[in-house]
Structures are given as structure tokens and as C-alpha cells.
Write a protein that holds these residues in place. Structure first.
Motif, PDB file in Angstrom:
ATOM      1  N   ASP A 196       0.732  -1.148   0.176  1.00  0.00           N
ATOM      2  CA  ASP A 196       0.018   0.026   0.107  1.00  0.00           C
ATOM      3  C   ASP A 196       0.888   1.349  -0.037  1.00  0.00           C
ATOM      4  O   ASP A 196       0.433   2.184  -0.713  1.00  0.00           O
ATOM      5  CB  ASP A 196      -1.044  -0.035   1.220  1.00  0.00           C
ATOM      6  N   THR A 197       2.092   0.956   0.759  1.00  0.00           N
ATOM      7  CA  THR A 197       2.923   2.449   0.719  1.00  0.00           C
ATOM      8  C   THR A 197       3.663   2.690  -0.816  1.00  0.00           C
ATOM      9  O   THR A 197       3.494   3.537  -1.321  1.00  0.00           O
ATOM     10  CB  THR A 197       4.156   2.199   1.875  1.00  0.00           C
ATOM     11  N   ILE A 218       2.227   1.786  -3.645  1.00  0.00           N
ATOM     12  CA  ILE A 218       1.180   1.936  -4.550  1.00  0.00           C
ATOM     13  C   ILE A 218       0.874   3.520  -4.291  1.00  0.00           C
ATOM     14  O   ILE A 218       0.749   4.396  -5.178  1.00  0.00           O
ATOM     15  CB  ILE A 218      -0.071   1.271  -4.358  1.00  0.00           C
ATOM     16  N   LYS A 219       1.185   3.848  -3.106  1.00  0.00           N
ATOM     17  CA  LYS A 219       0.905   5.425  -2.737  1.00  0.00           C
ATOM     18  C   LYS A 219       1.860   6.372  -3.376  1.00  0.00           C
ATOM     19  O   LYS A 219       1.625   7.515  -3.685  1.00  0.00           O
ATOM     20  CB  LYS A 219       0.570   5.636  -1.160  1.00  0.00           C
ATOM     21  N   LYS A 220       3.339   5.939  -3.099  1.00  0.00           N
ATOM     22  CA  LYS A 220       4.263   6.686  -3.648  1.00  0.00           C
ATOM     23  C   LYS A 220       4.323   6.671  -5.095  1.00  0.00           C
ATOM     24  O   LYS A 220       4.434   7.868  -5.779  1.00  0.00           O
ATOM     25  CB  LYS A 220       5.590   5.974  -3.198  1.00  0.00           C
ATOM     26  N   GLY A 231       1.607   6.597  -6.749  1.00  0.00           N
ATOM     27  CA  GLY A 231       0.702   7.540  -6.963  1.00  0.00           C
ATOM     28  C   GLY A 231       0.847   9.044  -7.105  1.00  0.00           C
ATOM     29  O   GLY A 231       0.381   9.742  -7.763  1.00  0.00           O
ATOM     30  N   ILE A 232       2.032   9.484  -6.085  1.00  0.00           N
ATOM     31  CA  ILE A 232       2.548  10.751  -6.030  1.00  0.00           C
ATOM     32  C   ILE A 232       3.034  11.080  -7.593  1.00  0.00           C
ATOM     33  O   ILE A 232       2.952  12.288  -7.891  1.00  0.00           O
ATOM     34  CB  ILE A 232       3.307  10.816  -4.758  1.00  0.00           C
ATOM     35  N   GLU A 273       0.407  11.858  -9.580  1.00  0.00           N
ATOM     36  CA  GLU A 273      -0.126  13.259  -9.449  1.00  0.00           C
ATOM     37  C   GLU A 273       0.690  14.213  -9.779  1.00  0.00           C
ATOM     38  O   GLU A 273       0.368  15.372 -10.499  1.00  0.00           O
ATOM     39  CB  GLU A 273      -0.345  13.469  -7.831  1.00  0.00           C
ATOM     40  N   GLU A 281       5.932  13.375   1.927  1.00  0.00           N
ATOM     41  CA  GLU A 281       5.679  12.318   0.974  1.00  0.00           C
ATOM     42  C   GLU A 281       6.512  12.804  -0.423  1.00  0.00           C
ATOM     43  O   GLU A 281       6.618  11.720  -1.010  1.00  0.00           O
ATOM     44  CB  GLU A 281       4.280  12.038   0.888  1.00  0.00           C
TER      45      GLU A 281
END
Length: 388
Positions: A240-241, A243-245, A247-248, A251, A340
Motif C-alpha cells: 500500500d505504501t 502504491i501511494k508513492k 501515485g504521487i 499526481e 511524502e
């Protein structure tokens, strides 16, 4: 002149030299200017001959304000603890029953190589006083080792994965063609996995450890630097971490180049998973060895994150002073840099923006990996990429 949203090339500083490194230390060996040290590493990395000294501070083997005498004591304490952990691992490893598994039952050739003495590079050899102190530290080290949590439920599975990955570790380098050094990789990863059951072992950790061994050349320093690094980066091994990174990155691409963002959305690249390996291993496999070490320390300097956060807080404090001067009431300072948004994330975006044209001409997802080589070429020649 670069236009808004376009990358600009900026000449990087020279690598940190021994003479300049000495200016960061006082007469007792304390590192008295942390920010200047981090900035110097961020801008140019460090010379190969001082890298072990720099990395002992950078990867928290030594506190910044520790003296030479305190550092020596820390070395001896870590040596005693590592020996105790290694002894306990050997006992527990031998108790694990391997039935009908020829792979686990086979002892790799590299394990028959002679073990190097686990003396830190900085100590070179134990003096009489050092040996006496080490003997005193032996008992508390054994107590420390016995109190470490151990979970053997998945040990054999982890061992199987490590055995395979050790043989894949940078075998193109002379250093890892030596069985003694492969043995170090095996032992360190097994000890780490046994005494860190929460994270244990995941593929890619051998690549991270290899960097520490190439710099320190001994088990003890490499193990503890690896432990400190993994404590800081362990969340990256959680799905999950990461995937979030990733995702940044997505963005930022959306914010900085809508055309490229739309291209990825319309192709099979909208998940940006081609960035996963870059982020997890800090671009290790995309660079030649020496440049990979420099990229690793530049990212680990955390200078961008720390200096930006510091600057934003200072700006907020000045704004609050002006507000009070104009007759307003003091307001709480809630501004800070989003931690982040790390430097490695911006590196990913820089790669994508630099090679935008190539990506859009070759929509196959696999082609994205080949473009890293050009960015490596730029970095090797001292060119940084700034996003304006």
C-alpha cells in the motif's frame, strides 16, 4: 532559458573531498554542521575514499555529536551484539529440520569459504584495551540477542528465497565473485530476517545490502547500516505504501505535464508501476556501480526534504511576525513541507519529462525501462535535472 514546466540542466557540485569533510568535524570528531554535510552530499555525493566515514554518520551508525572515543565504544558494542546475534542464528538455523528438500538441504559452495574477522574498518585491529572492553560487553550482548523476537514459522520459506537471491547479487562485480563476500550477503540477510520477523525478507533487500558491503567491506558495519536503513525505509516494502508513492509520481506528472499524463492514461501505463523498481532500490540497477552508490547517498541525504521544510517554517514565522506587527494576533503555524514528496519521486518525474518524446513515440510499456540509461548518462556527467 527553460520555460515553465520544462526541465533545465544545472551543473552539479564536485564530490565531497576529505579536506572539505574535515571542516565539518571538530577536534573531537563530532560532526558539527549536519545541514552543510547533507547539502554537500546532495549536491555532489562523496569521494570513494571517504565514503565509509561519511556513511557512518549518514546511516546513523554514529550520532552527529558523538566524539571519536564514543564512536569507538559504539563500534565495540555493535561488534559484541552482532557476534551474539550471529551465534544465536547459527544455533536456531541448525535446529530447523529440512526433510525431503534437496534445495534447502544443500549447503551452497560459498558457505564453505573462510569467514573474515568481523572487525570494523575503522578499528582495523583490536588493541589490548579494546579486547578487554569487548570481553566486558560480551555478556550484555548475549542478553540482548536472547531478548530479540524470533518467528520461525516461515523461516524455511525465507531461507529458500534468500539462497536464490544471494546467487543473483551483482555477480558481474569482482567483489561478489568472491565466495567470502557472497557468504556475507547470506549471513547478514538470514540474521536480519530471523530477528526482524515483522519485515523478515523481501526480494530486493539483497540489492540494498550489496551497496553497504561495497562501501564497508565487513559484515558488522554493513549489517547495522542495513538495519538502520531498513528501519527508515521498511514501509516501502509494504504494497500500500509503494502504491501511494507511485501515485504521487502520477499526481506530479498530471500537474506538470498534462499531455504526458493523458498519454499514460490512454495506454497501459496508467498504473505507473514501471517506477516501482526505481523507487524501491533507489535506481540501483539503472546505473553503473559507482554512480549507483552516489545516487543512493544523494537520495539518503534527505537534504531537499529537510531544507524545504525548514525554509517553509521560517517563512511562516516571518509572516506571523509581520501579521503581529500590523496589529493582528499571533496565529498558529500549521505550514510544513509534505514529506511524502521525496527527492526520489521528483527524480522519477524528471526521467519521465526528459524522455517524454521517446515515450509518446513508443507506446509499449517495456520501452520505458530503456530510457533510464540516458538519464544515467546525464547524471554521470554531473548534470542535475531541476523541474521549473
Amino acid at each position: 532559458m527553460a520555460t515553465a514546466g520544462s526541465p533545465a540542466e544545472v551543473k552539479r557540485a564536485d564530490a565531497l573531498t576529505r579536506d572539505r569533510w574535515k571542516t565539518f568535524l571538530d577536534a573531537d570528531g563530532r560532526l558539527v554542521n549536519e545541514i552543510a554535510m547533507r547539502k554537500a552530499i546532495f549536491e555532489g555525493g562523496s569521494d570513494k575514499d571517504i565514503r565509509p566515514d561519511v556513511w557512518r554518520f549518514l546511516y546513523k551508525l554514529y550520532p552527529f555529536h558523538s566524539t571519536i572515543l564514543e564512536q569507538k565504544t559504539m563500534d565495540l558494542e555493535r561488534m559484541a551484539r552482532y557476534r551474539a546475534l550471529k551465534a544465536r542464528w547459527k544455533v536456531l538455523d541448525q535446529t530447523m529440520v529440512v526433510s525431503g528438500d534437496p534445495f534447502l538441504g544443500h549447503v551452497p559452495d560459498y558457505m564453505s569459504a573462510a569467514e573474515d574477522e568481523e572487525v570494523p574498518v575503522k578499528l582495523y585491529k583490536l588493541e589490548e584495551d579494546d579486547a578487554a572492553l569487548l570481553a566486558i560487553l560480551d555478556f550484555p550482548a548475549k542478553v540482548y540477542a536472547q531478548h530479540q523476537d524470533v518467528n520461525l514459522d516461515h523461516y524455511l520459506h525465507v531461507k529458500r528465497v534468500i539462497l536464490k537471491d544471494v546467487l543473483r547479487t551483482d555477480r558481474f562485480l569482482d567483489y561478489f565473485k568472491d565466495d567470502r563476500n557472497l557468504r556475507k550477503v547470506h549471513v547478514i540477510l538470514m540474521i536480519y530476517a530471523m530477528f526482524h520477523p515483522g519485515l523478515s525478507y523481501s526480494q530486493g533487500m539483497n540489492d540494498i545490502l550489496a551497496r553497504f558491503l561495497l562501501v564497508f567491506h565487513n559484515e558488522m558495519d554493513s549489517y547495522w547500516a542495513f538495519v538502520e536503513y531498513m528501519e527508515h525505509k521498511k514501509s516501502d516494502f509494504a504494497e500500500d505504501t509503494m502504491i501511494k508513492k507511485v501515485g504521487i509520481v502520477r499526481e506530479l506528472v498530471q500537474e506538470m505535464d498534462r499531455e504526458l499524463y493523458d498519454f499514460f492514461e490512454e495506454t497501459e501505463c496508467r498504473d505507473y508501476l514501471f517506477c516501482h523498481r526505481w523507487l524501491l532500490l533507489s535506481f540501483k540497477r539503472e546505473f553503473e556501480t559507482e554512480d549507483s552508490l552516489r545516487v543512493f547517498e544523494v537520495i539518503s541525504s534527505s537534504y531537499l526534504e529537510l531544507s524545504t521544510d525548514q525554509a517553509m517554517k521560517e517563512s511562516a514565522r516571518e509572516a506571523a511576525k509581520l501579521f503581529q506587527k500590523d496589529g493582528g494576533s499571533a496565529r498558529a503555524d500549521h505550514s510544513s513541507y509534505n514529506m511524502e514528496y521525496t527527492f526520489e519521486v521528483f527524480v522519477c518525474v524528471a526521467i519521465l519529462l526528459i524522455h517524454k518524446v521517446q515515450f509518446m513515440q513508443s507506446p509499449e510499456p517495456g520501452d520505458l525501462y530503456t530510457c533510464v540509461n540516458r538519464w544515467a548518462w546525464l547524471f554521470i556527467r554531473g548534470v542535475a535535472v531541476c523541474l521549473l
